[in-house]
Design an enzyme around this catalytic site. Structure first.
Site, short mmCIF file in Angstrom:
data_model
loop_
_atom_site.label_atom_id
_atom_site.label_comp_id
_atom_site.label_asym_id
_atom_site.label_seq_id
_atom_site.Cartn_x
_atom_site.Cartn_y
_atom_site.Cartn_z
N GLY A 12 -63.92 121.57 -19.53
CA GLY A 12 -64.18 121.54 -20.74
C GLY A 12 -63.86 122.26 -21.71
N ARG A 16 -68.03 122.75 -29.13
CA ARG A 16 -68.65 122.57 -30.14
C ARG A 16 -69.62 124.01 -30.10
NH1 ARG A 16 -71.99 117.45 -27.07
NH2 ARG A 16 -70.63 118.35 -25.68
N GLN A 73 -58.14 120.67 -13.36
CA GLN A 73 -57.74 118.85 -14.37
C GLN A 73 -57.41 119.79 -15.19
OE1 GLN A 73 -61.40 118.30 -16.30
NE2 GLN A 73 -60.52 115.31 -16.45
N GLY A 78 -62.50 112.66 -19.23
CA GLY A 78 -64.35 112.90 -19.19
C GLY A 78 -64.24 113.32 -17.92
N GLY A 140 -77.20 112.21 -22.14
CA GLY A 140 -76.87 110.75 -22.06
C GLY A 140 -78.34 109.79 -21.88
N ARG A 333 -70.85 158.09 -20.26
CA ARG A 333 -70.56 157.53 -20.01
C ARG A 333 -69.65 156.92 -18.27
NH1 ARG A 333 -66.58 159.69 -24.10
NH2 ARG A 333 -64.65 158.48 -23.13
N LYS A 351 -68.62 162.70 -19.52
CA LYS A 351 -67.71 161.08 -19.37
C LYS A 351 -67.32 162.16 -18.10
CE LYS A 351 -63.65 161.26 -20.01
NZ LYS A 351 -62.50 161.56 -20.19
N ASN A 377 -76.54 176.45 -15.42
CA ASN A 377 -77.12 175.88 -16.87
C ASN A 377 -75.94 175.79 -17.50
OD1 ASN A 377 -80.15 176.35 -18.34
ND2 ASN A 377 -78.44 177.31 -19.32
N ALA A 423 -72.75 184.08 -24.63
CA ALA A 423 -72.83 182.96 -25.73
C ALA A 423 -71.74 183.02 -26.83
CB ALA A 423 -74.16 183.01 -26.69
C1 UD1 Z 1 -72.58 114.57 -20.62
C2 UD1 Z 1 -73.11 113.48 -19.98
C3 UD1 Z 1 -74.53 113.42 -20.57
C4 UD1 Z 1 -75.78 114.47 -20.06
C5 UD1 Z 1 -75.47 115.57 -20.70
C6 UD1 Z 1 -76.26 116.75 -20.06
C7 UD1 Z 1 -71.05 112.80 -19.43
C8 UD1 Z 1 -70.01 111.58 -20.23
N1 UD1 Z 1 -72.30 113.03 -20.20
O1 UD1 Z 1 -72.76 114.95 -21.38
O2 UD1 Z 1 -74.53 112.13 -20.34
O3 UD1 Z 1 -76.71 113.38 -20.85
O4 UD1 Z 1 -74.03 116.07 -19.78
O5 UD1 Z 1 -75.75 117.84 -20.09
O6 UD1 Z 1 -70.54 113.30 -18.33
N2 UD1 Z 1 -65.94 118.69 -18.47
C9 UD1 Z 1 -65.11 118.26 -17.27
N3 UD1 Z 1 -64.04 117.85 -17.72
C10 UD1 Z 1 -63.97 116.94 -18.77
C11 UD1 Z 1 -65.06 116.83 -20.24
C12 UD1 Z 1 -65.92 117.12 -19.32
O7 UD1 Z 1 -64.86 119.11 -16.36
O8 UD1 Z 1 -63.26 115.73 -19.14
C13 UD1 Z 1 -66.95 119.53 -18.01
C14 UD1 Z 1 -67.46 120.76 -19.23
O9 UD1 Z 1 -67.01 121.33 -19.42
C15 UD1 Z 1 -68.98 120.28 -18.53
C16 UD1 Z 1 -69.35 119.10 -18.26
O10 UD1 Z 1 -67.99 118.58 -17.81
O11 UD1 Z 1 -68.95 121.94 -17.93
C17 UD1 Z 1 -70.21 118.20 -19.13
O12 UD1 Z 1 -69.41 118.28 -20.45
P1 UD1 Z 1 -69.83 117.55 -21.91
O13 UD1 Z 1 -68.58 117.70 -22.56
O14 UD1 Z 1 -70.69 119.39 -22.02
O15 UD1 Z 1 -70.90 116.42 -21.73
P2 UD1 Z 1 -71.69 116.20 -22.11
O16 UD1 Z 1 -71.26 115.63 -23.87
O17 UD1 Z 1 -72.83 117.24 -22.35
CA CA Z 2 -72.82 119.94 -21.87
#
Ligand code: UD1
Ligand code: CA
Length: 459
Positions: A12, A16, A73, A78, A140, A333, A351, A377, A423
């Site tokens: 992802g 945010r 991916q 999703g 969720g 260092r 260092k 020393n 010195a």
């Molecule tokens: C997700 C769950 C939600 C749960 C929450 C818990 C889904 C749709 N929702 O929401 O039910 O309560 O986690 O923390 O799954 N990611 C990918 N590829 C993508 C999208 C996301 O690898 O296309 C990965 C992100 O990097 C992340 C994880 O999946 O590590 C979750 O994705 P994120 O977008 O954070 O889902 P939430 O909205 O938190």
């Molecule tokens: Ca999340």
């Protein structure tokens, strides 16, 4: 026991977080979130671990290294789509697949093990790790029927007013029958508010097929925290910090003020060592027994022996022996090797230098690119002049040498064994062993001359 696999979702964007650093690489107690998850999973007996990468794939891969296989991916469509990318590596296998989000750094192997046991004991096709959240916003929701069994998971954004009141949340960690998982993923649609293929939708599809769906609720919500923004990141940091500090205390380390002590996840600290407030221990650090560290010290990637004291000081990428005293206000260092019983005092910077047993630089020195023998020393204000503006040069100070205060040792130069530098010297040539070197302008005293200067005459 059937074979177990794990898929970690780490592709992802992390919008945010508002960051140029990929979300799962944000550190919690010095270690990237995804690495925490992988390290916990690695404690389980798994046949394969696959991390799904996308955003910042190369960076994530280079952090994780050979601890995981990877699936790419390319487009983040999703969480269901993310799991699908592991198809060619996994789909044909029989067994149980654990799916964990790479942004839940606090999850522990123990909780995942309990989830697996529950999954296996209930013969379920899918088991969800759930938790009770005081504030479930963003998660969720687990929707159960009147008999209390799970019907589906509804994302916060898709949930009705009524559904949003539910406080049991999907933690984003699940177990699936592997073959059933990949068979079902292709049936998931993206007909929802976010236009994404949701992994949680697999639950409703399986339920409608009459399969057994199970849920295992952990009592510890904090462990399942999903980090989507910097506020949650600070909460994860706080929880992880407490967990790490507590473990050290239970192992016999005194932490005078745990709320003001920051220890990386990978540090090892010996018994009876005392950590004073304001201490930050980062990276891979090993500290021996009976040491005193802090107050207000920063130690990164160092190995430190027993009975050593480091006060109000900074030390990076170095090795420090037994019974060493460092500080207050010293700076060690990278690539320094401080031998046993050495003393490095206030306002001393070291260092890429080695110090043999019992040597001392007690005040106001810079010792860089140097090999200092045993029992040397270095007087107050000793400086190795290691840099001519273009290149760095080595200074060797052999065993038992004595360097007087305020001396410049212009490298490359060697001060021989047992030699004595007067010195105020500026030493440009090697000093033979046992010799006395005086390299300063000779003092001239002019009798009664001060009177001629009339320095006391009032104008
Ligand atoms: C997700 C769950 C939600 C749960 C929450 C818990 C889904 C749709 N929702 O929401 O039910 O309560 O986690 O923390 O799954 N990611 C990918 N590829 C993508 C999208 C996301 O690898 O296309 C990965 C992100 O990097 C992340 C994880 O999946 O590590 C979750 O994705 P994120 O977008 O954070 O889902 P939430 O909205 O938190
Ligand atoms: Ca999340």
């Amino acid at each position: 026991m059937s074979k177990r696999y794990a898929v970690i979702l780490a592709a992802g964007q992390g919008t945010r977080m508002k960051s140029s650093l990929y979300k799962v690489l944000h550190p919690v107690c010095g270690k990237p979130m995804v690495q925490h998850v992988i390290d916990q999973l690695s404690r389980l007996d798994l046949t394969n671990l696959i991390t799904v990468v996308g955003h910042g794939a190369e960076k994530v891969k280079s952090h994780v290294g050979d601890k995981s296989l990877f699936a790419l991916q390319e487009e983040q469509l999703g969480t269901a789509h993310a799991v699908m990318q592991a198809e060619s590596l996994l789909a044909h296998e029989k067994g149980t697949t654990i799916v964990v989000c790479g942004d839940t750094p606090l999850i522990t192997a123990e909780t995942i093990e309990s989830l697996l046991k529950h999954h296996e004991a209930t013969n379920a096709m899918a088991t969800i790790l759930t938790a009770h959240a005081e504030d479930p916003t963003g998660y969720g929701r687990i929707i159960r029927n009147e008999q209390g069994s799970v019907e589906k998971i509804v994302e916060h954004k898709d949930a009705t007013e009524q559904e949003r009141l539910v406080q049991e949340i999907n933690t984003g960690t699940y177990c699936f029958d592997n073959e059933k998982l990949f068979e079902t993923l292709s049936k998931v649609s993206n007909d929802n508010v976010q236009g994404e293929y949701y992994l949680p939708d697999v639950i409703e599809i399986l339920k409608n097929e009459g399969q057994i769906i199970s849920a295992y609720q952990t009592s510890d919500f904090a462990e399942t925290l999903g980090v989507n923004d910097r506020f949650a990141l600070s909460q994860a940091e706080e929880t992880m910090k407490k967990r790490i500090n507590k473990q050290h205390m239970l192992n016999g380390v005194t932490i005078v003020d745990p709320s003001n002590t920051y220890i990386s996840a990978d540090a090892v600290i010996g018994r009876d060592t005392v950590i004073y407030p304001g201490t930050v221990i980062q990276g891979t650090v090993v500290i021996g027994e009976n040491c005193e560290v802090g107050p207000n010290s920063e130690i990164k990637d160092c190995k430190i022996g027993n009975n050593t004291s480091i006060r109000h000081s900074v030390a990076h990428d170095s090795e420090i022996g037994h019974e060493v005293t460092i500080g207050p206000f010293a700076h060690i260092r990278p690539q320094s090797l401080i031998g046993d019983e050495v003393r490095v005092g206030n306002f001393v910077e070291i260092k890429k230098a080695s110090f043999g047993k019992g040597s001392k630089a007690s005040h106001l020195s810079y010792i860089g690119d140097a090999e200092v023998g045993k029992g040397v020393n270095l007087g107050c204000g000793s400086i190795t002049v290691n840099y001519d503006g273009k290149n760095k040069f080595l200074t060797k100070i052999e065993d038992g040498a004595f360097v007087g205060c305020n001396s410049n040792l212009i490298a490359p130069v060697t001060i021989g064994e047992g030699a004595y530098v007067a010195a105020g010297s500026t030493v440009t040539d090697d000093v033979p062993g046992k010799a006395l070197s005086i390299a300063r302008a000779k003092q001239v005293n002019k009798e009664n001359y001060a009177e001629k200067l009339d320095i006391n005459k009032k104008s």
